[in-house]
Enzyme design. Structure first.
Site, PDB file in Angstrom:
ATOM      1  N   ILE A 106     -11.443  -3.274  14.204  1.00  6.93           N
ATOM      2  CA  ILE A 106     -11.688  -3.101  12.654  1.00  6.93           C
ATOM      3  C   ILE A 106     -10.459  -5.126  12.223  1.00  6.93           C
ATOM      4  O   ILE A 106     -10.921  -5.041  10.769  1.00  6.93           O
ATOM      5  CB  ILE A 106     -10.361  -2.918  12.163  1.00  6.93           C
TER       6      ILE A 106
ATOM      7  N   ASN B 246      -5.142   2.101  -1.887  1.00  5.68           N
ATOM      8  CA  ASN B 246      -5.479   0.193  -1.742  1.00  5.68           C
ATOM      9  C   ASN B 246      -6.291  -0.026  -3.300  1.00  5.68           C
ATOM     10  O   ASN B 246      -7.030  -0.730  -2.866  1.00  5.68           O
ATOM     11  CB  ASN B 246      -6.298  -0.055  -0.463  1.00  5.68           C
TER      12      ASN B 246
ATOM     13  N   TYR C 267     -11.961  -8.554  11.642  1.00  2.00           N
ATOM     14  CA  TYR C 267     -13.160  -9.654  11.477  1.00  2.00           C
ATOM     15  C   TYR C 267     -13.022 -11.317  11.557  1.00  2.00           C
ATOM     16  O   TYR C 267     -13.917 -11.700  11.339  1.00  2.00           O
ATOM     17  CB  TYR C 267     -13.404  -8.885  10.589  1.00  2.00           C
TER      18      TYR C 267
ATOM     19  N   ASP D 226     -10.319   2.540   2.780  1.00  2.00           N
ATOM     20  CA  ASP D 226     -10.170   1.744   3.525  1.00  2.00           C
ATOM     21  C   ASP D 226     -10.775   3.380   4.517  1.00  2.00           C
ATOM     22  O   ASP D 226     -11.335   3.229   5.952  1.00  2.00           O
ATOM     23  CB  ASP D 226      -8.801   2.246   4.359  1.00  2.00           C
TER      24      ASP D 226
ATOM     25  N   LYS E 116       1.313  -1.092  -0.391  1.00  2.00           N
ATOM     26  CA  LYS E 116       0.156  -0.381  -0.203  1.00  2.00           C
ATOM     27  C   LYS E 116       1.180   1.330   0.220  1.00  2.00           C
ATOM     28  O   LYS E 116       0.522   2.457  -0.096  1.00  2.00           O
ATOM     29  CB  LYS E 116      -0.490  -0.313   1.228  1.00  2.00           C
TER      30      LYS E 116
ATOM     31  N   ALA F 119      -1.440   2.455  15.877  1.00  2.71           N
ATOM     32  CA  ALA F 119      -1.259   3.978  14.696  1.00  2.71           C
ATOM     33  C   ALA F 119      -0.714   3.330  13.526  1.00  2.71           C
ATOM     34  O   ALA F 119       0.056   4.124  12.890  1.00  2.71           O
ATOM     35  CB  ALA F 119      -0.474   4.849  15.304  1.00  2.71           C
ATOM     36  N   GLY F 120      -0.821   1.902  13.042  1.00  4.50           N
ATOM     37  CA  GLY F 120      -0.538   1.896  12.048  1.00  4.50           C
ATOM     38  C   GLY F 120      -1.696   1.827  10.505  1.00  4.50           C
ATOM     39  O   GLY F 120      -2.470   3.280  10.944  1.00  4.50           O
ATOM     40  N   GLY F 121      -1.505   1.448   9.535  1.00  3.57           N
ATOM     41  CA  GLY F 121      -2.293   2.434   8.275  1.00  3.57           C
ATOM     42  C   GLY F 121      -3.163   2.384   8.982  1.00  3.57           C
ATOM     43  O   GLY F 121      -4.152   3.489   7.746  1.00  3.57           O
ATOM     44  N   ALA F 122      -4.169   1.809   9.622  1.00  4.37           N
ATOM     45  CA  ALA F 122      -5.888   0.850   9.329  1.00  4.37           C
ATOM     46  C   ALA F 122      -5.526   2.758  10.607  1.00  4.37           C
ATOM     47  O   ALA F 122      -6.830   3.053  10.087  1.00  4.37           O
ATOM     48  CB  ALA F 122      -6.215   0.350  10.250  1.00  4.37           C
TER      49      ALA F 122
HETATM   50  P1  ATR Z   1      -2.296  -2.101   9.851  1.00  4.24           P
HETATM   51  O1  ATR Z   1      -1.135  -0.970   9.149  1.00  4.24           O
HETATM   52  O2  ATR Z   1      -2.491  -3.324   9.187  1.00  4.24           O
HETATM   53  O3  ATR Z   1      -3.074  -0.852  10.979  1.00  4.24           O
HETATM   54  P2  ATR Z   1       0.691  -2.091  11.229  1.00  4.24           P
HETATM   55  O4  ATR Z   1       0.677  -1.110  11.157  1.00  4.24           O
HETATM   56  O5  ATR Z   1       1.320  -2.908  11.615  1.00  4.24           O
HETATM   57  O6  ATR Z   1      -1.171  -2.590  10.758  1.00  4.24           O
HETATM   58  O7  ATR Z   1       0.225  -2.280  13.137  1.00  4.24           O
HETATM   59  C1  ATR Z   1      -0.636  -2.688  14.505  1.00  4.24           C
HETATM   60  C2  ATR Z   1      -1.293  -1.990  15.069  1.00  4.24           C
HETATM   61  O8  ATR Z   1      -1.089  -2.774  16.167  1.00  4.24           O
HETATM   62  C3  ATR Z   1       0.411  -1.010  15.456  1.00  4.24           C
HETATM   63  O9  ATR Z   1      -0.279  -0.121  16.137  1.00  4.24           O
HETATM   64  C4  ATR Z   1       0.526  -1.535  16.565  1.00  4.24           C
HETATM   65  O10 ATR Z   1       1.450  -1.023  17.651  1.00  4.24           O
HETATM   66  P3  ATR Z   1       3.412  -0.746  17.607  1.00  4.24           P
HETATM   67  O11 ATR Z   1       2.783   0.442  16.794  1.00  4.24           O
HETATM   68  O12 ATR Z   1       3.441  -0.402  19.072  1.00  4.24           O
HETATM   69  O13 ATR Z   1       3.585  -1.649  17.167  1.00  4.24           O
HETATM   70  C5  ATR Z   1      -0.112  -2.587  17.019  1.00  4.24           C
HETATM   71  N1  ATR Z   1       0.035  -4.034  18.102  1.00  4.24           N
HETATM   72  C6  ATR Z   1       1.134  -5.058  17.547  1.00  4.24           C
HETATM   73  N2  ATR Z   1       1.118  -5.851  18.654  1.00  4.24           N
HETATM   74  C7  ATR Z   1       0.708  -5.101  19.973  1.00  4.24           C
HETATM   75  C8  ATR Z   1       0.297  -5.068  21.239  1.00  4.24           C
HETATM   76  N3  ATR Z   1       1.530  -6.757  21.706  1.00  4.24           N
HETATM   77  N4  ATR Z   1      -0.194  -4.500  22.087  1.00  4.24           N
HETATM   78  C9  ATR Z   1      -0.329  -3.653  21.816  1.00  4.24           C
HETATM   79  N5  ATR Z   1      -0.673  -2.954  20.296  1.00  4.24           N
HETATM   80  C10 ATR Z   1      -0.331  -4.352  19.838  1.00  4.24           C
END
Ligand code: ATR
Length: 281
Positions: A224, A91, A226, A107, A70, A135-138
């Site tokens: 988000i 996307n 599912y 999205d 993406k 705080a990821g892409g979603a």
């Molecule tokens: P996407 O882009 O699909 O949203 P991503 O960038 O991999 O996916 O983001 C995953 C999210 O889950 C992030 O906010 C991540 O937190 P970090 O930025 O600290 O990595 C969160 N996440 C993953 N594992 C976690 C955990 N064990 N506890 C809390 N947050 C978690």
């Protein structure tokens, strides 16, 4: 129906075998009797530029782009629509009549449409701040959608606080407030909405750890994730009396603008479609 004149689209991802998009678009193509095909396109990292560049030559109307492409697609397309620019990822790609590629991001649209479709009558996004976990892409797409919908405030909490700060900085809206992950129980005070965009609660992952006791009972809770459809967070929220919206509809609604652009029909999200997409995959 697929003839020699079929309209073509697909989804580029790696791996792509888990994507439910072919099932989803295939259902709509069949339902509306459209001469078209939507196929999985397994594009390895490093070949996304070639693959996107080939779309006009192959006569494709466009494609979806999923993990891990993406952000690369964001850099590679010829032009971006406003949603893609703000979210920082693409996307949905549409091949324009002159053969150039337009990158879009649906999205946030899918998130908001799903929330509106599933929220109880009378629930109002303007009635209090939203709490967004992750705080990821979603999370970026969700934050943009909530800002556009008129949320009076968004409390953003992420395990890695710096990523939340970066997101807030990029969107540059003073309704965004970053709080510490450790303070997530307290952040629920007065909230109208709680959104989980982290991977916690997904099949194979531990449940999201959060104490919901401060959350108003009028608040809507959505995830988000599912798979499973009802995550431990949604179950806990429902058990204490909050309204919940599952994440499947975000997947279904985000697909609508792409289908419309490629195949010319704005498709409907129905219970039968939900069952179809949940079923065999
Ligand atoms: P996407 O882009 O699909 O949203 P991503 O960038 O991999 O996916 O983001 C995953 C999210 O889950 C992030 O906010 C991540 O937190 P970090 O930025 O600290 O990595 C969160 N996440 C993953 N594992 C976690 C955990 N064990 N506890 C809390 N947050 C978690």
């Amino acid at each position: 129906m697929v003839t020699g004149k079929a309209l073509l689209a697909g989804v580029m991802g790696w791996p792509v075998g888990h994507s439910r998009s072919p099932l989803l678009h295939g259902y709509w193509l069949n339902q509306y009797g459209i001469d078209g095909a939507y196929v999985p396109l397994a594009v390895p990292p490093g070949r996304i530029e070639q693959a996107l560049g080939a779309l006009p030559a192959l006569g494709f109307r466009g494609c979806n782009v999923t993990v891990p492409h993406k952000e690369a697609a964001f850099r590679l397309v010829d032009r971006l629509d406003e949603s893609a620019r703000r979210i920082g990822a693409v996307n949905t790609v549409v091949v324009l009549p002159d053969g150039s590629l337009e990158g879009r991001n649906t999205d946030g649209y899918g998130f908001w449409q799903n929330l509106q479709a599933g929220a109880p009558v009378g629930w109002d996004v303007c009635s209090g701040p939203a709490v967004v976990l992750g705080a990821g892409g979603a999370a970026r797409a969700v934050a943009v959608a909530l800002l556009d919908a008129g949320a009076p405030g968004i409390r953003l909490l992420n395990r890695t606080r710096a990523r939340a700060e970066e997101l807030a900085g990029d969107l540059a809206d003073d309704r965004l407030q970053v709080l510490d992950w450790e303070d997530r129980a307290g952040a629920l005070q007065g909230a109208a909405l709680l959104v989980n965009t982290t991977t916690q609660g997904m099949q194979g992952q531990p449940p999201l750890q959060i104490d919901l006791s401060i959350l108003p009972l009028s608040a809507l809770v959505t995830d988000i994730v599912y798979s499973p459809l009802i995550t431990p967070l949604l179950q806990a929220a429902a058990d204490r009396g909050n309204a919940i919206v599952d994440g499947l509809g975000m997947l279904l609604h985000q697909a609508r603008p792409g289908f419309h652009a490629w195949f010319g029909t704005d498709p409907q999200v129905t219970d039968a479609l939900r069952r179809h997409v949940l079923g065999p995959a």
